[in-house]
Design a protein around this motif. Sequence first.
Motif, PDB file in Angstrom:
ATOM      1  N   ASP A  11       0.854  -1.179   0.000  1.00  0.00           N
ATOM      2  CA  ASP A  11       0.000   0.000   0.000  1.00  0.00           C
ATOM      3  C   ASP A  11       0.897   1.238   0.000  1.00  0.00           C
ATOM      4  OD1 ASP A  11      -2.244   1.539   0.071  1.00  0.00           O
ATOM      5  OD2 ASP A  11      -2.581   1.314   2.225  1.00  0.00           O
ATOM      6  N   GLU A  12       0.535   2.257  -0.751  1.00  0.00           N
ATOM      7  CA  GLU A  12       1.334   3.484  -0.854  1.00  0.00           C
ATOM      8  C   GLU A  12       1.558   4.134   0.514  1.00  0.00           C
ATOM      9  OE1 GLU A  12       2.486   5.333  -3.621  1.00  0.00           O
ATOM     10  OE2 GLU A  12       1.760   4.013  -5.190  1.00  0.00           O
ATOM     11  N   THR A  13       0.580   3.971   1.422  1.00  0.00           N
ATOM     12  CA  THR A  13       0.684   4.615   2.736  1.00  0.00           C
ATOM     13  C   THR A  13       1.765   3.979   3.611  1.00  0.00           C
ATOM     14  OG1 THR A  13      -1.061   3.184   3.607  1.00  0.00           O
ATOM     15  CG2 THR A  13      -1.729   5.331   2.727  1.00  0.00           C
ATOM     16  N   GLU A  14       2.227   2.782   3.252  1.00  0.00           N
ATOM     17  CA  GLU A  14       3.282   2.127   4.035  1.00  0.00           C
ATOM     18  C   GLU A  14       4.653   2.721   3.765  1.00  0.00           C
ATOM     19  OE1 GLU A  14       3.158  -2.232   4.559  1.00  0.00           O
ATOM     20  OE2 GLU A  14       1.486  -2.153   3.156  1.00  0.00           O
ATOM     21  N   LEU A  15       4.799   3.466   2.668  1.00  0.00           N
ATOM     22  CA  LEU A  15       6.081   4.062   2.312  1.00  0.00           C
ATOM     23  C   LEU A  15       6.135   5.509   2.797  1.00  0.00           C
ATOM     24  CD1 LEU A  15       6.383   2.871  -1.397  1.00  0.00           C
ATOM     25  CD2 LEU A  15       7.215   1.728   0.646  1.00  0.00           C
ATOM     26  N   VAL A  16       7.250   5.855   3.432  1.00  0.00           N
ATOM     27  CA  VAL A  16       7.461   7.227   3.882  1.00  0.00           C
ATOM     28  C   VAL A  16       8.677   7.761   3.132  1.00  0.00           C
ATOM     29  CG1 VAL A  16       7.990   8.712   5.843  1.00  0.00           C
ATOM     30  CG2 VAL A  16       6.548   6.692   6.164  1.00  0.00           C
ATOM     31  N   GLU A  17       8.471   8.838   2.375  1.00  0.00           N
ATOM     32  CA  GLU A  17       9.561   9.420   1.592  1.00  0.00           C
ATOM     33  C   GLU A  17       9.939  10.770   2.169  1.00  0.00           C
ATOM     34  OE1 GLU A  17       7.648   9.422  -2.181  1.00  0.00           O
ATOM     35  OE2 GLU A  17       8.570   7.542  -2.777  1.00  0.00           O
ATOM     36  N   GLU A  18      11.258  10.961   2.321  1.00  0.00           N
ATOM     37  CA  GLU A  18      11.772  12.226   2.825  1.00  0.00           C
ATOM     38  C   GLU A  18      12.827  12.705   1.831  1.00  0.00           C
ATOM     39  OE1 GLU A  18      14.146  12.025   6.419  1.00  0.00           O
ATOM     40  OE2 GLU A  18      12.967  13.672   7.243  1.00  0.00           O
ATOM     41  N   PHE A  19      12.742  13.955   1.446  1.00  0.00           N
ATOM     42  CA  PHE A  19      13.696  14.498   0.483  1.00  0.00           C
ATOM     43  C   PHE A  19      14.778  15.267   1.219  1.00  0.00           C
ATOM     44  CE2 PHE A  19       9.753  13.886  -1.844  1.00  0.00           C
ATOM     45  CZ  PHE A  19      10.207  13.129  -2.898  1.00  0.00           C
ATOM     46  N   VAL A  30      22.736  21.847  -6.398  1.00  0.00           N
ATOM     47  CA  VAL A  30      23.108  20.913  -5.350  1.00  0.00           C
ATOM     48  C   VAL A  30      22.954  21.501  -3.944  1.00  0.00           C
ATOM     49  CG1 VAL A  30      25.601  21.337  -5.179  1.00  0.00           C
ATOM     50  CG2 VAL A  30      24.732  19.039  -4.877  1.00  0.00           C
ATOM     51  N   ASN A  31      23.158  22.807  -3.787  1.00  0.00           N
ATOM     52  CA  ASN A  31      23.038  23.424  -2.469  1.00  0.00           C
ATOM     53  C   ASN A  31      21.650  23.998  -2.190  1.00  0.00           C
ATOM     54  OD1 ASN A  31      25.744  22.908  -1.895  1.00  0.00           O
ATOM     55  ND2 ASN A  31      26.372  24.741  -3.020  1.00  0.00           N
ATOM     56  N   LYS A  32      20.771  23.963  -3.199  1.00  0.00           N
ATOM     57  CA  LYS A  32      19.460  24.583  -3.042  1.00  0.00           C
ATOM     58  C   LYS A  32      18.312  23.589  -3.002  1.00  0.00           C
ATOM     59  CE  LYS A  32      20.019  27.154  -6.677  1.00  0.00           C
ATOM     60  NZ  LYS A  32      19.744  28.110  -7.756  1.00  0.00           N
ATOM     61  N   VAL A  33      18.404  22.537  -3.807  1.00  0.00           N
ATOM     62  CA  VAL A  33      17.270  21.632  -3.993  1.00  0.00           C
ATOM     63  C   VAL A  33      17.527  20.287  -3.330  1.00  0.00           C
ATOM     64  CG1 VAL A  33      15.784  20.553  -5.722  1.00  0.00           C
ATOM     65  CG2 VAL A  33      16.835  22.743  -6.203  1.00  0.00           C
ATOM     66  N   ALA A  34      16.549  19.808  -2.594  1.00  0.00           N
ATOM     67  CA  ALA A  34      16.657  18.499  -1.942  1.00  0.00           C
ATOM     68  C   ALA A  34      16.211  17.427  -2.929  1.00  0.00           C
ATOM     69  CB  ALA A  34      15.790  18.471  -0.687  1.00  0.00           C
ATOM     70  N   THR A  35      17.177  16.838  -3.637  1.00  0.00           N
ATOM     71  CA  THR A  35      16.828  15.858  -4.667  1.00  0.00           C
ATOM     72  C   THR A  35      16.980  14.413  -4.210  1.00  0.00           C
ATOM     73  OG1 THR A  35      19.060  16.042  -5.538  1.00  0.00           O
ATOM     74  CG2 THR A  35      17.367  17.357  -6.618  1.00  0.00           C
ATOM     75  N   ALA A  36      17.787  14.169  -3.197  1.00  0.00           N
ATOM     76  CA  ALA A  36      17.971  12.793  -2.719  1.00  0.00           C
ATOM     77  C   ALA A  36      16.723  12.343  -1.972  1.00  0.00           C
ATOM     78  CB  ALA A  36      19.186  12.700  -1.814  1.00  0.00           C
ATOM     79  N   VAL A  37      16.431  11.045  -2.046  1.00  0.00           N
ATOM     80  CA  VAL A  37      15.243  10.493  -1.405  1.00  0.00           C
ATOM     81  C   VAL A  37      15.652   9.467  -0.365  1.00  0.00           C
ATOM     82  CG1 VAL A  37      13.114   9.199  -1.786  1.00  0.00           C
ATOM     83  CG2 VAL A  37      13.907  10.772  -3.511  1.00  0.00           C
ATOM     84  N   GLN A  38      15.047   9.583   0.818  1.00  0.00           N
ATOM     85  CA  GLN A  38      15.183   8.544   1.837  1.00  0.00           C
ATOM     86  C   GLN A  38      13.826   7.865   1.926  1.00  0.00           C
ATOM     87  OE1 GLN A  38      16.493   9.939   5.641  1.00  0.00           O
ATOM     88  NE2 GLN A  38      18.609   9.440   5.198  1.00  0.00           N
ATOM     89  N   LEU A  39      13.787   6.628   1.451  1.00  0.00           N
ATOM     90  CA  LEU A  39      12.540   5.863   1.472  1.00  0.00           C
ATOM     91  C   LEU A  39      12.553   4.978   2.709  1.00  0.00           C
ATOM     92  CD1 LEU A  39      10.027   5.021  -0.323  1.00  0.00           C
ATOM     93  CD2 LEU A  39      11.414   3.076  -0.964  1.00  0.00           C
ATOM     94  N   ARG A  40      11.525   5.071   3.514  1.00  0.00           N
ATOM     95  CA  ARG A  40      11.422   4.258   4.737  1.00  0.00           C
ATOM     96  C   ARG A  40      10.235   3.317   4.607  1.00  0.00           C
ATOM     97  NH1 ARG A  40      14.333   6.263   9.068  1.00  0.00           N
ATOM     98  NH2 ARG A  40      15.459   8.175   8.560  1.00  0.00           N
ATOM     99  N   PHE A  41      10.487   2.061   4.961  1.00  0.00           N
ATOM    100  CA  PHE A  41       9.446   1.033   4.899  1.00  0.00           C
ATOM    101  C   PHE A  41       9.544   0.191   6.157  1.00  0.00           C
ATOM    102  CE2 PHE A  41       8.285  -3.360   3.513  1.00  0.00           C
ATOM    103  CZ  PHE A  41       6.931  -3.135   3.367  1.00  0.00           C
ATOM    104  N   ASP A  42       8.468   0.169   6.940  1.00  0.00           N
ATOM    105  CA  ASP A  42       8.449  -0.576   8.203  1.00  0.00           C
ATOM    106  C   ASP A  42       8.185  -2.051   7.908  1.00  0.00           C
ATOM    107  OD1 ASP A  42       8.299  -1.469  10.788  1.00  0.00           O
ATOM    108  OD2 ASP A  42       6.996   0.157  11.479  1.00  0.00           O
TER     109      ASP A  42
END
Length: 139
Positions: A11-19, A30-42
Amino acid sequence: MIRVTDHIALDETELVEEFVRASGPGGQNVNKVATAVQLRFDVRRSPSLPNDVAIRLMRLAGSRLTTDGVLVITAQRFRTQERNRADARERLIAMIQEAAVRPTPRRPTRPTLASKKRRVDAKKHRGAIKSRRQGRPEE
């Protein structure tokens, strides 16, 4: 719903994405835009994963798993959020697909009579070579 295998869908709600800000190439952005993604899945609390798959996934995750059982995937290969987001999701799906494959159990086997005979013959041959060295003075 994100389809992983025939029997598993997340389910999409199980994934938490943080930029977050990425290191590496990106030019002026590179110093202005948060392009990297941290995907969290419990993994531990996910209702979508069968128990055996979750256990194998936790073993597969290694250092990417937190003590709470949350899998963290960081994607910063690309310069855009969208591509990094897709990359992180693809990597998660690939890990779950790998964990979904049940390992084949090892069947214990016994050595054949011919292999035992070859082993003993090789040992006898080696012993004979060494025994012939006895009695010869060192040069």
